[in-house]
Structure formats: C-alpha cells, structure tokens
Design a protein around this motif. Structure first.
Motif, PDB file in Angstrom:
ATOM      1  N   UNK A   1       0.890  -1.166  -0.138  1.00  0.00           N
ATOM      2  CA  UNK A   1      -0.269   0.046  -0.029  1.00  0.00           C
ATOM      3  C   UNK A   1       0.881   1.204  -0.108  1.00  0.00           C
ATOM      4  N   UNK A   2       1.619   1.349  -1.054  1.00  0.00           N
ATOM      5  CA  UNK A   2       2.550   2.646  -1.304  1.00  0.00           C
ATOM      6  C   UNK A   2       1.956   3.929  -1.018  1.00  0.00           C
ATOM      7  N   UNK A   3       0.734   3.898  -1.354  1.00  0.00           N
ATOM      8  CA  UNK A   3      -0.077   5.165  -1.524  1.00  0.00           C
ATOM      9  C   UNK A   3      -0.294   5.626  -0.005  1.00  0.00           C
ATOM     10  N   UNK A   4      -0.170   4.722   1.235  1.00  0.00           N
ATOM     11  CA  UNK A   4      -0.375   5.030   2.447  1.00  0.00           C
ATOM     12  C   UNK A   4       0.789   5.365   2.919  1.00  0.00           C
ATOM     13  N   UNK A   5       1.831   5.328   2.375  1.00  0.00           N
ATOM     14  CA  UNK A   5       3.196   5.635   3.103  1.00  0.00           C
ATOM     15  C   UNK A   5       4.002   6.702   2.380  1.00  0.00           C
ATOM     16  N   UNK A   6       5.154   7.040   2.530  1.00  0.00           N
ATOM     17  CA  UNK A   6       5.892   7.899   1.785  1.00  0.00           C
ATOM     18  C   UNK A   6       7.439   7.253   2.161  1.00  0.00           C
ATOM     19  N   UNK A   7       8.119   6.866   1.145  1.00  0.00           N
ATOM     20  CA  UNK A   7       9.141   6.211   1.262  1.00  0.00           C
ATOM     21  C   UNK A   7      10.320   7.041   1.051  1.00  0.00           C
ATOM     22  N   UNK A   8      11.301   7.199   2.010  1.00  0.00           N
ATOM     23  CA  UNK A   8      12.422   8.125   1.813  1.00  0.00           C
ATOM     24  C   UNK A   8      13.612   7.449   0.951  1.00  0.00           C
ATOM     25  N   UNK A   9      13.610   6.099   0.758  1.00  0.00           N
ATOM     26  CA  UNK A   9      14.882   5.747   0.103  1.00  0.00           C
ATOM     27  C   UNK A   9      14.852   5.974  -1.175  1.00  0.00           C
ATOM     28  N   UNK A  10      13.999   6.385  -2.016  1.00  0.00           N
ATOM     29  CA  UNK A  10      14.354   6.503  -3.587  1.00  0.00           C
ATOM     30  C   UNK A  10      14.750   7.909  -3.545  1.00  0.00           C
ATOM     31  N   UNK A  11      14.288   9.019  -2.646  1.00  0.00           N
ATOM     32  CA  UNK A  11      14.655  10.356  -2.674  1.00  0.00           C
ATOM     33  C   UNK A  11      16.035  10.315  -2.074  1.00  0.00           C
ATOM     34  N   UNK A  12      16.477   9.759  -0.943  1.00  0.00           N
ATOM     35  CA  UNK A  12      17.858   9.528  -0.680  1.00  0.00           C
ATOM     36  C   UNK A  12      18.808   9.003  -1.742  1.00  0.00           C
ATOM     37  N   UNK A  13      18.380   7.857  -2.525  1.00  0.00           N
ATOM     38  CA  UNK A  13      19.082   7.330  -3.279  1.00  0.00           C
ATOM     39  C   UNK A  13      19.399   8.512  -4.498  1.00  0.00           C
ATOM     40  N   UNK A  14      18.531   9.525  -4.837  1.00  0.00           N
ATOM     41  CA  UNK A  14      18.962  10.420  -5.908  1.00  0.00           C
ATOM     42  C   UNK A  14      19.687  11.135  -5.327  1.00  0.00           C
ATOM     43  N   UNK A  15      19.774  11.513  -4.032  1.00  0.00           N
ATOM     44  CA  UNK A  15      20.595  12.509  -3.657  1.00  0.00           C
ATOM     45  C   UNK A  15      22.187  12.050  -3.641  1.00  0.00           C
ATOM     46  N   UNK A  16      22.010  10.828  -3.248  1.00  0.00           N
ATOM     47  CA  UNK A  16      23.322  10.344  -3.277  1.00  0.00           C
ATOM     48  C   UNK A  16      24.155  10.216  -4.277  1.00  0.00           C
ATOM     49  N   UNK A  17      23.063   9.720  -5.289  1.00  0.00           N
ATOM     50  CA  UNK A  17      23.822   9.558  -6.782  1.00  0.00           C
ATOM     51  C   UNK A  17      24.163  10.986  -7.140  1.00  0.00           C
ATOM     52  N   UNK A  18      23.640  11.971  -6.981  1.00  0.00           N
ATOM     53  CA  UNK A  18      24.041  13.334  -7.454  1.00  0.00           C
ATOM     54  C   UNK A  18      25.252  13.839  -6.632  1.00  0.00           C
ATOM     55  N   UNK A  19      25.313  13.556  -5.472  1.00  0.00           N
ATOM     56  CA  UNK A  19      26.557  14.001  -4.664  1.00  0.00           C
ATOM     57  C   UNK A  19      27.573  13.200  -5.175  1.00  0.00           C
ATOM     58  N   UNK A  20      27.701  11.887  -5.398  1.00  0.00           N
ATOM     59  CA  UNK A  20      28.645  11.095  -5.985  1.00  0.00           C
ATOM     60  C   UNK A  20      29.310  11.501  -7.048  1.00  0.00           C
ATOM     61  N   UNK A  21      28.354  12.063  -7.816  1.00  0.00           N
ATOM     62  CA  UNK A  21      28.574  12.477  -9.506  1.00  0.00           C
ATOM     63  C   UNK A  21      29.253  13.815  -9.334  1.00  0.00           C
TER      64      UNK A  21
END
Length: 376
Positions: A198-218
């Motif tokens: 039921x992802x619509x009932x949650x807010x997953x922070x992992x994909x957002x953190x993954x995007x930030x990690x990738x941007x910082x790493x690059x």
C-alpha cells in the motif's frame, strides 16, 4: 648528544597514553625539559565527553633577538587493537626495529627532538614545544586550546615544525607543507512507514535519498592544483529500514566525508550540499562538522631549512607534499608557516607499529641540524 633518543622513545611508549589520556608522558617530558632551561606549563582543558585533556607548553628564550620556532606534537596514540606479538606498551627492539604503539606516530619524533636539545646552547630567539594529548581523538581541547593560550598571552610564533611521520619510502624523502581540509556530513530524511503493498499510504524516503546520494557522488568539485590533488567526496554509510521485506521504512540516512584542497572552503561546501539536498530531496536534514580547512605553506625559510638539514644528514633532498589526512597543522597554520617532518609512516596505526632504531637516531641528528641552522 648524551640523551639517547631511542631510550626516550621507549620510555614514552611504556606510557599507555591512549587518546585523550597522557598517562605520564607529559610528566616525563617536563622532567627532561626543565633541566634544559624550559619553562613548562601544563594546560588542562575541556570537560567530558571530549575532555579533560592535558597539554604541555614548554618555552625557552635566548638572550638575543631571534625567531620563535615551535616544535609541535602529540603524546596520545590510537588504541592498539588485537593481534600484537606481545604487549604494545612494553617496547622491545627486534632486528633493529623499536616495536610498540606510538613508535612511529609520534613518540619517536618526540624522543628524537628532546635528545636533539641535549647540550645545545640557544643564544638567541625563542624555542617552544607544543605537545598535546588530544590529536588522535576529537582534537577539541588539544592544540586548539594551546593556540588560544598563546594568543591570550600575545605569544607569537614565526615557524612551526610538526613531528608527524611524513617520510614515505625512507627517512627524509618527504616534508609536508600543507594538508587538505576535511568535512564530515550526515544526511537524514524522514518519510512515513507503511506496508509495501500500500505505497499510497506511505512515503518512502529511500528513493529520494538514493537520488541525492547519486547526485553527490557524481559531483565534481575541482581538478586539483600543482600542490593538491582534486577534492574528493566519499560515502561511508547509507542506511534505511531494518531488513524487513514488507515494510516501507520511515527514515533514510547517509554519511560521507569530503577531503578538499585550498580551492574550497568548508562553509561553502556545506552550503552547496544543503542547496542540493533541498532541491533533490526536500526535507533532508544536513548535519556537517568541519574538522579543518586546507592550508599550504609556500616554500621559504622553514621548508628550505628542513631540506638543508635533511640533505646534510642523509644525503637526499625531500619533496614537498600535501597528501594524507589531516594534522594539527590545521590549527597552527593560523599563527605561522607550518611544515611536518618525521619518521617513515608505513606502520602508523597498525598492529605491530615499529620504527627503525637507526631512523630514530638519524631523525634526532636532523632535528639538531635544523636547530643549528635556524638559530645560527
């Protein structure tokens, strides 16, 4: 020189001065220095959890005017770890090597410098030893407190030699005339825990953190300079969730370190990270701790004196380097030009740390030669 630098080093090693405890080392140094005419001040600074820390400031003035040269170092050592062949705080000599925690980093340099002073007459100028018990730890109440003590008394330094183990392949091949800066950063992003079905009932922070990690790493910070390698960002941990396969975690985290050259400033880097976090993963909390700024001592009297002394004693001319981690030079460079020279560093912080007896003896001769050139 009547004092034996290897014996002095061994006596310091026998004190289990795991940071931030001096474990009697500063008492020993005071006993050695006061008969040589040094005025010794024991400075206790800080409270728990990072203190208290005991530091030693020893000052000797000559009769005539001249430069103020400081020798800086630390008596604290990192924990010995497991796997030693014997007690790491019971020094022993095997195959021409003095073995014990701190032999290289940096009790060997302390023993060598004190031995170099024995019998040496200082006719002019000022010589001081700035010795901390908090270099390997948080470094909050060590050399920073010494710098404050000097500034409060308007005691100026002209040059500072730090006895860190700078040599690489052989004694005398490297003098460090600068260091990179360092900043540690912790990222935390809150979401809302929920069921993976039921992802619509949650807010997953992992994909957002993954995007930030990738941007910082690059992110490319710079291309370096003639004296510094490019600044680099390295992730040291990324986390989120507890391993449960059907739960969207409520929090994501990451931590990283940036080692930066003198093209960068710590505050500017932190501001850049905060802006990226707000753009890519809004709501991310950024906690940053700047350990020190990059610094560079241009070639001059300090580096030339060291190079001349090394060449006269071991027959090679050292190269200048800014490589490696940080040192207490990041605090002292605010007062005067700083350079680091000491033993080969191959075994520092390792199990079985050791230094060649011949290198400790020769280092003492180099320090003595350096003093003679400086105060000629």
């Amino acid at each position: 020189m009547a004092l034996d630098p290897v014996d002095l080093t061994s006596r310091l090693i026998a004190c289990p001065s795991i940071t931030p405890h001096e474990a009697g080392t500063l008492t020993l140094m005071t006993e050695w220095l006061e008969p040589m005419g040094f005025e010794c001040h024991h400075l206790v600074s800080g409270e728990r959890p990072d203190g208290p820390v005991e530091n030693l400031i020893a000052i000797r003035k000559g009769a005539g005017n001249g430069p103020h040269l400081a020798f800086a170092g630390h008596v604290d050592v990192v924990p010995p770890g497991e796997g030693w062949d014997g007690d790491p705080f019971v020094p022993r000599i095997e195959d021409g090597q003095l073995i014990g925690r701190g032999a290289t980093d940096m009790k060997g340099a302390l023993g060598a410098f004190v031995a170099a002073l024995d019998g040496w007459q200082q006719d002019k100028g000022t010589l001081s030893l700035l010795i901390t018990g908090d270099e390997e730890g948080p470094a909050v109440h060590g050399t920073r407190a010494i710098v404050d003590w000097l500034e409060e008394r308007s005691i100026g330094l002209d040059y500072c030699l730090i006895g860190e183990p700078s040599s690489q392949e052989r004694l005398g091949d490297t003098v460090k005339n600068g260091r990179r800066g360092s900043v540690n950063v912790w990222l935390t992003l809150e979401g809302h825990q929920g069921h993976v079905a039921y992802p619509q009932l949650a807010d997953n922070p992992l994909p957002k953190m993954a995007r930030l990690v990738a941007a910082l790493d690059a992110m490319e910070l710079d291309e370096g300079t003639d004296m510094f390698q490019p600044s680099n960002l390295e992730f040291t941990a990324i986390g989120g969730g507890d391993g449960t396969t059907n739960v969207i975690p409520g929090k994501a985290s990451a931590q990283f370190n940036i080692r930066f050259n003198d093209l960068q400033k710590g505050e500017d880097l932190v501001r850049r990270i905060e802006e990226m976090a707000e753009e890519i993963a809004p709501g991310t909390k950024v906690l940053a701790k700047i350990s020190g700024e990059a610094f560079l001592t241009p070639e001059g009297k300090l580096t030339e004196t060291l190079a001349d002394a090394i060449e006269q004693e071991v027959g090679i001319r050292p190269r200048l380097s800014t490589g490696g981690g940080t040192s207490d030079g990041r605090f002292l460079h605010k007062l005067c030009p700083v350079a680091e020279f000491g033993l080969p560093n191959a075994t520092m912080h390792k199990v079985g740390e050791r230094a060649a007896v011949a290198d400790i003896e020769k280092l003492s001769m180099i320090y003595r030669r350096c003093l003679e050139i400086f105060f000629a």
